[in-house]
Design an enzyme around this catalytic site. Structure first.
Site, PDB file in Angstrom:
ATOM      1  N   TYR A 141       4.594 -32.141 -69.479  1.00  0.00           N
ATOM      2  CA  TYR A 141       5.444 -32.013 -68.286  1.00  0.00           C
ATOM      3  C   TYR A 141       5.514 -30.556 -67.832  1.00  0.00           C
ATOM      4  O   TYR A 141       5.212 -30.235 -66.684  1.00  0.00           O
ATOM      5  CB  TYR A 141       6.833 -32.539 -68.624  1.00  0.00           C
ATOM      6  CG  TYR A 141       7.811 -32.535 -67.462  1.00  0.00           C
ATOM      7  CD1 TYR A 141       7.699 -33.446 -66.426  1.00  0.00           C
ATOM      8  CD2 TYR A 141       8.872 -31.619 -67.425  1.00  0.00           C
ATOM      9  CE1 TYR A 141       8.609 -33.448 -65.371  1.00  0.00           C
ATOM     10  CE2 TYR A 141       9.781 -31.625 -66.378  1.00  0.00           C
ATOM     11  CZ  TYR A 141       9.651 -32.545 -65.356  1.00  0.00           C
ATOM     12  OH  TYR A 141      10.557 -32.545 -64.316  1.00  0.00           O
ATOM     13  N   ASP A 142       5.871 -29.658 -68.776  1.00  0.00           N
ATOM     14  CA  ASP A 142       6.070 -28.245 -68.423  1.00  0.00           C
ATOM     15  C   ASP A 142       4.780 -27.623 -67.869  1.00  0.00           C
ATOM     16  O   ASP A 142       4.771 -26.993 -66.811  1.00  0.00           O
ATOM     17  CB  ASP A 142       6.493 -27.423 -69.653  1.00  0.00           C
ATOM     18  CG  ASP A 142       7.779 -27.924 -70.294  1.00  0.00           C
ATOM     19  OD1 ASP A 142       8.279 -28.986 -69.883  1.00  0.00           O
ATOM     20  OD2 ASP A 142       8.282 -27.258 -71.223  1.00  0.00           O
TER      21      ASP A 142
ATOM     22  N   ARG B 164      18.335 -39.011 -70.473  1.00  0.00           N
ATOM     23  CA  ARG B 164      18.882 -37.700 -70.111  1.00  0.00           C
ATOM     24  C   ARG B 164      20.353 -37.641 -70.501  1.00  0.00           C
ATOM     25  O   ARG B 164      21.026 -38.660 -70.642  1.00  0.00           O
ATOM     26  CB  ARG B 164      18.691 -37.423 -68.619  1.00  0.00           C
ATOM     27  CG  ARG B 164      17.295 -36.914 -68.362  1.00  0.00           C
ATOM     28  CD  ARG B 164      17.093 -36.494 -66.939  1.00  0.00           C
ATOM     29  NE  ARG B 164      16.654 -37.612 -66.145  1.00  0.00           N
ATOM     30  CZ  ARG B 164      16.149 -37.486 -64.923  1.00  0.00           C
ATOM     31  NH1 ARG B 164      16.018 -36.301 -64.366  1.00  0.00           N
ATOM     32  NH2 ARG B 164      15.772 -38.540 -64.253  1.00  0.00           N
TER      33      ARG B 164
HETATM   34  P1  NAD Z   1      12.376 -40.313 -61.496  1.00  0.00           P
HETATM   35  O1  NAD Z   1      11.595 -40.650 -62.712  1.00  0.00           O
HETATM   36  O2  NAD Z   1      13.612 -41.092 -61.200  1.00  0.00           O
HETATM   37  O3  NAD Z   1      11.443 -40.373 -60.206  1.00  0.00           O
HETATM   38  C1  NAD Z   1      10.065 -40.139 -60.226  1.00  0.00           C
HETATM   39  C2  NAD Z   1       9.404 -41.177 -59.332  1.00  0.00           C
HETATM   40  O4  NAD Z   1       7.986 -40.937 -59.329  1.00  0.00           O
HETATM   41  C3  NAD Z   1       9.607 -42.610 -59.832  1.00  0.00           C
HETATM   42  O5  NAD Z   1       9.979 -43.435 -58.763  1.00  0.00           O
HETATM   43  C4  NAD Z   1       8.248 -42.991 -60.403  1.00  0.00           C
HETATM   44  O6  NAD Z   1       8.004 -44.374 -60.359  1.00  0.00           O
HETATM   45  C5  NAD Z   1       7.317 -42.199 -59.505  1.00  0.00           C
HETATM   46  N1  NAD Z   1       6.006 -41.930 -60.107  1.00  0.00           N
HETATM   47  C6  NAD Z   1       5.747 -41.492 -61.368  1.00  0.00           C
HETATM   48  N2  NAD Z   1       4.416 -41.370 -61.545  1.00  0.00           N
HETATM   49  C7  NAD Z   1       3.827 -41.728 -60.366  1.00  0.00           C
HETATM   50  C8  NAD Z   1       2.480 -41.835 -59.926  1.00  0.00           C
HETATM   51  N3  NAD Z   1       1.456 -41.533 -60.738  1.00  0.00           N
HETATM   52  N4  NAD Z   1       2.247 -42.242 -58.655  1.00  0.00           N
HETATM   53  C9  NAD Z   1       3.268 -42.575 -57.821  1.00  0.00           C
HETATM   54  N5  NAD Z   1       4.571 -42.501 -58.193  1.00  0.00           N
HETATM   55  C10 NAD Z   1       4.845 -42.095 -59.448  1.00  0.00           C
HETATM   56  O7  NAD Z   1      12.713 -38.759 -61.587  1.00  0.00           O
HETATM   57  P2  NAD Z   1      13.637 -37.848 -60.640  1.00  0.00           P
HETATM   58  O8  NAD Z   1      14.725 -37.334 -61.487  1.00  0.00           O
HETATM   59  O9  NAD Z   1      13.954 -38.553 -59.385  1.00  0.00           O
HETATM   60  O10 NAD Z   1      12.644 -36.635 -60.354  1.00  0.00           O
HETATM   61  C11 NAD Z   1      11.957 -36.512 -59.120  1.00  0.00           C
HETATM   62  C12 NAD Z   1      11.129 -35.237 -59.148  1.00  0.00           C
HETATM   63  O11 NAD Z   1      11.977 -34.109 -59.322  1.00  0.00           O
HETATM   64  C13 NAD Z   1      10.115 -35.199 -60.294  1.00  0.00           C
HETATM   65  O12 NAD Z   1       8.915 -34.614 -59.834  1.00  0.00           O
HETATM   66  C14 NAD Z   1      10.765 -34.309 -61.307  1.00  0.00           C
HETATM   67  O13 NAD Z   1       9.826 -33.637 -62.111  1.00  0.00           O
HETATM   68  C15 NAD Z   1      11.555 -33.346 -60.432  1.00  0.00           C
HETATM   69  N6  NAD Z   1      12.705 -32.797 -61.172  1.00  0.00           N
HETATM   70  C16 NAD Z   1      13.806 -33.567 -61.403  1.00  0.00           C
HETATM   71  C17 NAD Z   1      14.866 -33.031 -62.139  1.00  0.00           C
HETATM   72  C18 NAD Z   1      16.117 -33.822 -62.426  1.00  0.00           C
HETATM   73  O14 NAD Z   1      17.013 -33.286 -63.080  1.00  0.00           O
HETATM   74  N7  NAD Z   1      16.248 -35.049 -61.961  1.00  0.00           N
HETATM   75  C19 NAD Z   1      14.785 -31.717 -62.630  1.00  0.00           C
HETATM   76  C20 NAD Z   1      13.631 -30.982 -62.379  1.00  0.00           C
HETATM   77  C21 NAD Z   1      12.603 -31.529 -61.630  1.00  0.00           C
HETATM   78  N1  UDP Z   2      21.001 -34.287 -75.239  1.00  0.00           N
HETATM   79  C1  UDP Z   2      21.977 -34.687 -76.125  1.00  0.00           C
HETATM   80  N2  UDP Z   2      22.218 -36.017 -76.267  1.00  0.00           N
HETATM   81  C2  UDP Z   2      21.551 -36.962 -75.556  1.00  0.00           C
HETATM   82  C3  UDP Z   2      20.558 -36.555 -74.641  1.00  0.00           C
HETATM   83  C4  UDP Z   2      20.305 -35.200 -74.517  1.00  0.00           C
HETATM   84  O1  UDP Z   2      22.627 -33.856 -76.783  1.00  0.00           O
HETATM   85  O2  UDP Z   2      21.846 -38.164 -75.736  1.00  0.00           O
HETATM   86  C5  UDP Z   2      20.749 -32.840 -75.070  1.00  0.00           C
HETATM   87  C6  UDP Z   2      19.280 -32.436 -75.148  1.00  0.00           C
HETATM   88  O3  UDP Z   2      18.888 -32.204 -76.485  1.00  0.00           O
HETATM   89  C7  UDP Z   2      19.288 -31.172 -74.304  1.00  0.00           C
HETATM   90  C8  UDP Z   2      20.376 -31.417 -73.259  1.00  0.00           C
HETATM   91  O4  UDP Z   2      21.166 -32.492 -73.762  1.00  0.00           O
HETATM   92  O5  UDP Z   2      19.661 -30.062 -75.091  1.00  0.00           O
HETATM   93  C9  UDP Z   2      19.817 -31.819 -71.898  1.00  0.00           C
HETATM   94  O6  UDP Z   2      18.877 -32.863 -72.094  1.00  0.00           O
HETATM   95  P1  UDP Z   2      18.158 -33.618 -70.898  1.00  0.00           P
HETATM   96  O7  UDP Z   2      17.123 -34.500 -71.499  1.00  0.00           O
HETATM   97  O8  UDP Z   2      19.173 -34.233 -70.016  1.00  0.00           O
HETATM   98  O9  UDP Z   2      17.492 -32.455 -70.047  1.00  0.00           O
HETATM   99  P2  UDP Z   2      16.503 -31.225 -70.377  1.00  0.00           P
HETATM  100  O10 UDP Z   2      16.450 -30.985 -71.866  1.00  0.00           O
HETATM  101  O11 UDP Z   2      15.200 -31.635 -69.821  1.00  0.00           O
HETATM  102  O12 UDP Z   2      17.130 -30.081 -69.665  1.00  0.00           O
END
Ligand code: NAD
Ligand code: UDP
Length: 312
Positions: free
Chosen positions: A144-145, A185
């Protein structure tokens, strides 16, 4: 009326973005392969004649005449993106190439949903955009990263080499209605556990910090970024700078749900960042004084109501 493509539009963030873009009088194509997205998130939009739902995998090229593209397709929670890490990397990299190719052909503006994960386990706090990060390239979060870091590279190269108007935002932890209840999450886990009266699972000692942004603030930031001056490419942080420990989050959720749940402590997953907090000065300066408006308690109450409604 603009024609706007939202990849990943039926996911958590995408569904809110599609709804807002339609409300502002645009035509929206929502593209999704439904890996983590759910038709229920956009059910109310399907009858709107200006909304089009396309089942498509963004690892394959897609063609449509559009003015703007928001590229969100990618699983975002560790549980989902680690399920098939090779596919996660392909989605970030091939998805970027395919959407940028489209943007180049039809001269569309394109916004990339990047992430605070590009900073890895940061050595600089709070994180500014000019910090290059501290990322393990071979760990379980790397698909992912590093996928998102590579996507940023491709975005900037299309901008320099092909004059594509790109916009990169780095999203920090965001929460709200339409989160997947089993995406693992922290906000969704804690709320679901509290509502079911189950133990609240703290990973590690719970002293790690995150800053949580309500989804409406993110969508506002995304739209302002898309509408910003053409030479402002970002990357720009979009997140809430108020920082909480996981213990404090658990206590607040227990209080707001009036739950009897108890805290249990489980091992910390590997490469779990110890702290996260965005510096949002760049967004404030360039996006018409953008800053988050929704306080954690206020946003959590709305999110708790959402989870109550789907857990019935
Ligand atoms: P989510 O998983 O709810 O949404 C992602 C969507 O992309 C889903 O509907 C999934 O079905 C679709 N998808 C995945 N792979 C695909 C593919 N190969 N082709 C077409 N569609 C595909 O996640 P989200 O939280 O809504 O995140 C949306 C975007 O924002 C992502 O790119 C994510 O990396 C980024 N983002 C989100 C957060 C957060 O906290 N929610 C933080 C940082 C970045
Ligand atoms: N986390 C936790 N309990 C849970 C899920 C997550 O303590 O049931 C912690 C996780 O280890 C991280 C933080 O909450 O330190 C945020 O996790 P999340 O997966 O929401 O986001 P990210 O790590 O990608 O920021």
């Amino acid at each position: 009326m603009k024609k706007i493509l939202v990849t990943g539009g039926s996911g958590f963030v995408g569904s809110h973005l599609c709804r807002r873009l339609l409300k502002e009088g645009n035509e929206v194509i929502c593209l999704d392969n439904f890996f983590t997205g759910n038709k229920k998130n956009i059910l109310d939009l399907i009858k709107n004649p200006f909304f089009e739902l396309v089942r498509h995998d963004i690892c394959e090229p897609y063609f449509a005449e559009v003015d703007e593209i928001y590229n969100l397709a990618c699983p975002a929670s560790p549980v989902h993106y680690q399920y098939n890490p090779i596919k996660t990397m392909k989605t970030s990299v091939l998805g970027a190439i395919n959407t940028l190719g489209l943007a180049k052909r039809v001269k569309a503006k394109i916004l990339q949903a990047s992430t605070s994960e590009v900073y890895g386990d940061p050595k600089v706090h709070p994180q500014e955009e000019n910090y290059w990060g501290h990322v393990n390239p071979i760990g379980i979060r790397s698909c992912y990263d590093e996928g998102k870091r590579c996507a940023e590279t491709i975005f900037m190269d299309y901008n320099r080499q092909n004059d594509v108007e790109v916009k990169i935002i780095r999203i920090f932890n965001t929460y709200g209605p339409n989160m997947h209840p089993e995406d693992g999450r922290v906000v969704s886990n804690f709320i679901v556990q509290a509502l079911k009266g189950e133990n609240i699972t703290i990973y590690g000692d719970g002293s790690q910090t995150r800053s949580f942004q309500y989804v409406d603030d993110l969508v506002e930031g995304m739209i302002r970024m898309m509408n910003s001056v053409s030479n402002f490419t970002g990357p720009v942080n979009i997140g809430n700078p108020v920082e909480f420990t996981m213990i404090a989050l658990a206590d607040l959720i227990i209080k707001l749900t009036s739950s009897n749940s108890k805290l249990v402590f489980l091992p910390l997953p590997s490469d779990d960042p110890k702290q996260r907090k965005p510096d949002i000065s760049l967004a404030y300066e360039n996006l018409n004084k953008w800053e988050p408006k929704v306080k954690l308690e206020e946003g959590l109450l709305v999110t708790i109501e959402y989870f109550k409604s789907i857990l019935k």
